[in-house]
Design an enzyme around this catalytic site. Structure first.
Site, PDB file in Angstrom:
ATOM      1  CB  CYS A  13       6.082  -0.042 -10.194  1.00 26.60           C
ATOM      2  SG  CYS A  13       7.327  -0.051 -11.477  1.00 26.60           S
ATOM      3  CB  CYS A  69      -2.013   2.394 -10.227  1.00 27.08           C
ATOM      4  SG  CYS A  69      -2.414   1.071  -9.084  1.00 27.08           S
ATOM      5  CB  CYS A 115      -1.832  -1.062 -13.533  1.00 27.76           C
ATOM      6  SG  CYS A 115      -0.538  -2.303 -13.590  1.00 27.76           S
ATOM      7  CB  CYS A 159      -0.582  -4.727  -5.865  1.00 27.42           C
ATOM      8  SG  CYS A 159      -1.508  -5.103  -7.351  1.00 27.42           S
ATOM      9  CB  CYS A 160       4.223  -2.946  -7.454  1.00 27.84           C
ATOM     10  SG  CYS A 160       3.364  -1.563  -8.232  1.00 27.84           S
TER      11      CYS A 160
HETATM   12 FE1  SF4 Z   1      -0.917  -3.417  -8.887  1.00 29.39          FE
HETATM   13 FE2  SF4 Z   1      -1.178  -0.815  -9.428  1.00 29.39          FE
HETATM   14 FE3  SF4 Z   1       1.259  -1.928  -9.177  1.00 29.39          FE
HETATM   15 FE4  SF4 Z   1      -0.288  -2.451 -11.299  1.00 29.39          FE
HETATM   16  S1  SF4 Z   1       0.623  -0.471 -10.741  1.00 29.39           S
HETATM   17  S2  SF4 Z   1       0.873  -3.937 -10.151  1.00 29.39           S
HETATM   18  S3  SF4 Z   1      -2.345  -2.518 -10.358  1.00 29.39           S
HETATM   19  S4  SF4 Z   1      -0.311  -1.663  -7.588  1.00 29.39           S
END
Ligand code: SF4
Length: 238
Positions: free
Chosen positions: A232, A209, A206, A123-124
């Protein structure tokens, strides 16, 4: 592209930024960086409390500086409100929202729902790392608000760093600042900041998280808590 040879050459040219100046070398570092890199320098800002300090310092050195925010579409509404306040206070700054290629819905269709929970690194990568790569592509150097005090992994950060991940110079003007000094500056200059800082969130990323910190001894303890993830990937080498 920054090579080890050009990096070594640069090391011999940079002045000794004075850690004991009024801003602990931050203004001097920024002045040097903008003089050296000009339009090829960009600040990737998360609009946390260090970002609020850095923006105020940058506005003194380069009022029309380019600032990029990685808009993952998962940020708190308070973060977007903070950005609006900063834009109003510094109308000359060029604040850009860098978007990921996929919407949250497209990401869910390809990788399943709530990828931040099932595979936060992926996701990151999709929502932060690739967008930052794109944002930095035209630049030689980027600015970051890392402080040595923030975590063990940041304890050896220098004013100038060779960023192997993005093949850029990473400029970190706040390395010598403590948490208290950051807040002293914000209070003294009556700067607007993210109200979540007053609700137990020293480090804000985010929404899915980020939780309030468990301990002010580790101000990043609310980030990805319980997952084993601590960064991240924007500030790691691989
Ligand atoms: Fe995704 Fe969490 Fe990374 Fe944001 S911090 S990009 S929601 S995994």
């Amino acid at each position: 592209m920054i090579t080890f040879e050009s990096w070594n050459e640069l090391q011999n040219q940079v002045p000794d930024f004075p850690a004991d100046s009024e801003t602990k070398g931050a203004l001097e570092t920024l002045q040097w960086a903008y003089d050296t890199y000009g339009e090829k320098l960009v600040y990737a800002c998360s609009f946390g409390i260090e970002g609020i300090v850095l923006i105020d310092l940058i506005a003194q050195v380069k009022p029309d500086a380019e600032i990029v925010f990685l808009d993952t579409h998962y940020h708190f509404k308070e973060t977007y409100e903070t950005i609006d306040k900063v834009k109003a206070r510094y109308p000359q700054l060029n604040i850009r929202m860098q978007q990921p290629e996929m919407t949250i819905e497209e990401q869910a269709a390809q990788f399943g729902p709530d990828l931040f929970a099932t595979n936060p690194n992926k996701c990151c990568e999709i929502r932060k790392i690739i967008p930052l790569q794109k944002a930095l592509a035209p630049s030689t150097a980027w600015i970051s608000g890392l402080r040595r005090e923030q975590s063990e992994s940041r304890a050896n950060t220098n004013y100038l760093n060779l960023d192997n991940r993005f093949e850029k110079i990473k400029v970190c003007p706040l390395i010598h600042w403590t948490w208290k000094e950051v807040w002293r500056y914000v209070t003294k200059h009556e700067l607007d900041y993210n109200v979540l800082h007053d609700q137990g969130y020293p480090s804000i990323g985010c929404a899915p998280c980020t939780k309030p910190a468990f301990s002010m001894d580790d101000i990043r303890s609310g980030r990805w808590s319980g997952s084993g993830k601590t960064e991240c990937g924007l500030h790691t080498t691989s």
